[in-house]
Design a protein around this motif. Structure first.
Motif, mmCIF file in Angstrom:
data_model
loop_
_atom_site.group_PDB
_atom_site.id
_atom_site.type_symbol
_atom_site.label_atom_id
_atom_site.label_comp_id
_atom_site.label_asym_id
_atom_site.label_seq_id
_atom_site.Cartn_x
_atom_site.Cartn_y
_atom_site.Cartn_z
ATOM 1 N N THR A 96 5.635 2.540 9.093
ATOM 2 C CA THR A 96 6.821 3.022 8.209
ATOM 3 C C THR A 96 8.373 2.386 8.729
ATOM 4 O O THR A 96 9.109 1.544 8.143
ATOM 5 C CB THR A 96 7.153 4.427 8.090
ATOM 6 N N LYS A 97 8.383 2.482 10.161
ATOM 7 C CA LYS A 97 9.452 2.014 11.028
ATOM 8 C C LYS A 97 9.489 0.158 10.640
ATOM 9 O O LYS A 97 10.721 -0.178 10.467
ATOM 10 C CB LYS A 97 9.300 2.364 12.069
ATOM 11 N N GLU A 98 8.227 -0.458 10.749
ATOM 12 C CA GLU A 98 8.421 -1.697 10.691
ATOM 13 C C GLU A 98 8.312 -2.353 9.455
ATOM 14 O O GLU A 98 8.277 -3.489 9.165
ATOM 15 C CB GLU A 98 7.137 -2.282 11.675
ATOM 16 N N GLY A 99 8.204 -1.396 8.377
ATOM 17 C CA GLY A 99 8.145 -2.018 6.965
ATOM 18 C C GLY A 99 6.650 -2.552 6.655
ATOM 19 O O GLY A 99 6.692 -3.295 5.486
ATOM 20 N N TRP A 100 5.725 -2.332 7.616
ATOM 21 C CA TRP A 100 4.462 -2.900 7.172
ATOM 22 C C TRP A 100 3.692 -2.754 6.104
ATOM 23 O O TRP A 100 2.670 -3.202 5.737
ATOM 24 C CB TRP A 100 3.476 -2.649 8.545
ATOM 25 N N TYR A 101 3.847 -1.234 5.257
ATOM 26 C CA TYR A 101 3.063 -0.833 4.277
ATOM 27 C C TYR A 101 3.302 -1.874 2.973
ATOM 28 O O TYR A 101 2.616 -2.043 1.983
ATOM 29 C CB TYR A 101 3.369 0.479 3.652
ATOM 30 N N GLN A 102 4.652 -2.693 3.100
ATOM 31 C CA GLN A 102 4.866 -3.576 2.298
ATOM 32 C C GLN A 102 4.625 -5.096 2.588
ATOM 33 O O GLN A 102 4.380 -5.855 1.439
ATOM 34 C CB GLN A 102 6.502 -3.591 1.868
ATOM 35 N N ASP A 103 4.139 -5.177 3.853
ATOM 36 C CA ASP A 103 4.001 -6.381 4.488
ATOM 37 C C ASP A 103 2.446 -7.001 4.395
ATOM 38 O O ASP A 103 2.199 -8.239 4.324
ATOM 39 C CB ASP A 103 4.483 -6.605 5.910
ATOM 40 N N PHE A 104 1.703 -5.856 4.343
ATOM 41 C CA PHE A 104 -0.014 -6.112 4.444
ATOM 42 C C PHE A 104 -0.467 -5.967 2.811
ATOM 43 O O PHE A 104 0.162 -4.583 2.580
ATOM 44 C CB PHE A 104 -0.490 -5.451 5.657
ATOM 45 N N PRO A 105 -1.321 -6.309 2.435
ATOM 46 C CA PRO A 105 -2.045 -6.084 1.214
ATOM 47 C C PRO A 105 -2.662 -4.685 1.309
ATOM 48 O O PRO A 105 -3.300 -4.545 2.576
ATOM 49 C CB PRO A 105 -2.950 -7.191 0.938
ATOM 50 N N GLN A 106 -2.853 -3.746 0.398
ATOM 51 C CA GLN A 106 -3.413 -2.554 0.403
ATOM 52 C C GLN A 106 -4.739 -2.759 0.642
ATOM 53 O O GLN A 106 -5.357 -1.807 1.433
ATOM 54 C CB GLN A 106 -3.250 -1.994 -0.793
ATOM 55 N N SER A 107 -5.608 -3.689 0.290
ATOM 56 C CA SER A 107 -6.789 -3.994 0.264
ATOM 57 C C SER A 107 -7.292 -3.891 1.958
ATOM 58 O O SER A 107 -8.292 -3.223 2.407
ATOM 59 C CB SER A 107 -7.383 -5.002 -0.117
ATOM 60 N N LEU A 108 -6.368 -4.539 2.747
ATOM 61 C CA LEU A 108 -6.237 -4.717 4.219
ATOM 62 C C LEU A 108 -6.201 -3.220 4.809
ATOM 63 O O LEU A 108 -6.983 -2.980 5.830
ATOM 64 C CB LEU A 108 -5.472 -5.562 4.914
#
Length: 437
Positions: free
Chosen positions: A136-148
């Motif tokens: 959440t802090k790094e914004g990774w939920y938007q940076d990596f595809p959900q499939s991964l």
């Protein structure tokens, strides 16, 4: 990733030929390889972060050192110690890691494959902390595809940070040989055998094979299985919803056995790089490996993609991406998480991944990865990753350690006696003893 029955650490420690990682801890002095007490961070400039991996080859070592360089720029007072243990897919490192984890002396962080394999086993044993707040802090939920992200998540909690993405269903080939004999990369098994007959008639080994690590043949078998069944039925098998004695599984075993007639006889003595080298030097025409072969071709052998080596999806797997990802997590028994969390931030960052992956021969799975940093092969793999359905590979994160170990053992016998019924029965027994759902 669904919740599954866990393995005890004692059971994990006995599975010596499975793909897992090594170890390292964060402390003022290097931690012992086993035993001892949980490592602690130091408060002054004597801080050390020990990481553990199986990256000992030229390409992977250069890539990891470059990543550590990015980390050192941001945290100059921390020494990073890479306790690498050689061994294909981490087989030699596994017992060391299991010993330390069982002794309550965890590594600072360690390499493991994402998916339903070893990562899941450590999660189920309670040895990993979730990283949702970091994402959440790094914004990774938007940076990596959900499939991964699905491959790293259990019951809504995410437990690892991916540093790379690799495609495992790749047929590497020697362009000069294919041009000389007017061949094209086979898209079907029928075409593969037709090409193989031509190549063998000219004294060229059609398919270079290595199995010294007792995992390489299993990777080839997984690709043949994927190409025979198709992505839907294949994924059903690995999720425990299919039958390992079905006609499709039998057919794949028969095809694999037939392919063995077109391989080099010394496969059991060769490491995967040596099989790649056979293709590069024209001793063999083809080889099936993951993207790590690309790193070997370009960084170790200095070959140019498209001329020095060619590539294509393994027969029958066009439109499917067989995913292998190296990930690092946060061990639950560290006295302090700070150094590890800082390393994970760099590991998952755009800058860290864009430094690491071009050297490794892999690519960044981030959606904002800079494609201009990558060569023609990696760009093609990135395009497939973003649009094609994903499948996991046995031994590379696709199945639990118990099942994988038994399949590897069955494969070691199968490549020698070619007894299809015995092999299928052994794989089915492995699935019953080690449920995949």
């Amino acid at each position: 990733m669904k919740k599954k029955l866990g393995l005890s650490l004692a059971a994990v420690a006995t599975l010596g030929s499975i793909a897992l990682t090594g170890c390292g801890s964060q402390s003022a002095t290097p931690a012992p390889s086993s035993g001892g007490t949980p490592a602690a961070n130091q408060s002054a400039s004597g801080q050390q972060l020990q990481i553990f991996s199986w990256w000992t080859g030229v390409a992977s070592s250069k890539a990891l050192n470059a990543l550590i360089g990015v980390y050192k720029q941001q945290y100059p007072n921390v020494s990073v110690i890479n306790e690498a243990v050689a061994g294909g897919a981490g087989s030699n490192a596994k017992a060391v890691l299991a010993s330390r984890m069982e002794a309550g002396n965890p590594p600072g962080t360690f390499q493991v494959h994402g998916g339903n394999g070893s990562l899941l086993s450590w999660i189920q044993a309670g040895d990993m902390k979730p990283l949702n707040s970091l994402y959440t802090k790094e914004g990774w939920y938007q940076d990596f595809p959900q499939s991964l992200l699905n491959m790293l998540t259990v019951n809504g909690k995410i437990y690892a940070v991916p540093v790379d993405m690799q495609r495992a269903n790749v047929l590497w080939y020697n362009p000069a040989i294919f041009h000389k004999y007017n061949l094209t990369p086979p898209t079907t098994f029928s075409q593969f055998f037709a090409d193989a007959k031509v190549l063998k008639s000219h004294g060229i080994t059609p398919l270079a094979l290595a199995n010294h690590g007792n995992w390489e043949a299993t990777l080839l078998w997984s690709d043949v299985l994927l190409g025979t069944l198709g992505e839907t039925q294949y994924n059903q098998l690995l999720s425990g919803k299919g039958s390992w004695t079905s006609p499709g599984v039998v057919s794949a075993a028969q095809t694999f056995s037939k392919m063995m007639a077109y391989t080099n006889s010394d496969y059991s003595a060769l490491h995967w790089q040596q099989a790649d080298q056979m293709v590069a030097q024209g001793q063999a025409a083809m080889n099936v490996q993951g993207d790590w072969a690309q790193g070997y071709f370009t960084t170790d052998l200095h070959l140019t993609p498209g001329t020095g080596f060619g590539w294509a999806p393994t027969p029958g797997t066009q439109g499917v991406f067989a995913a292998v990802t190296d990930v690092f997590g946060l061990p639950s028994k560290l006295k302090s998480d700070t150094l590890t969390l800082n390393f994970l931030k760099v590991l998952g960052s755009e800058k860290g991944q864009d430094v690491f992956n071009p050297l490794k021969g892999t690519f960044s799975p981030r959606l904002d990865a800079n494609t201009s940093l990558y060569d023609a092969y990696s760009r093609s793999a990135m395009a497939s990753f973003k649009k094609d359905p994903l499948a996991l590979i046995i031994g590379q994160g696709g199945a639990n350690p118990g099942f994988t170990n038994q399949v590897n053992n069955a494969m070691e016998i199968f490549v020698t006696n070619h007894n299809v019924n015995q092999f299928v029965s052994a794989v089915n027994s492995a699935a019953q003893a080690n449920p995949l759902n």
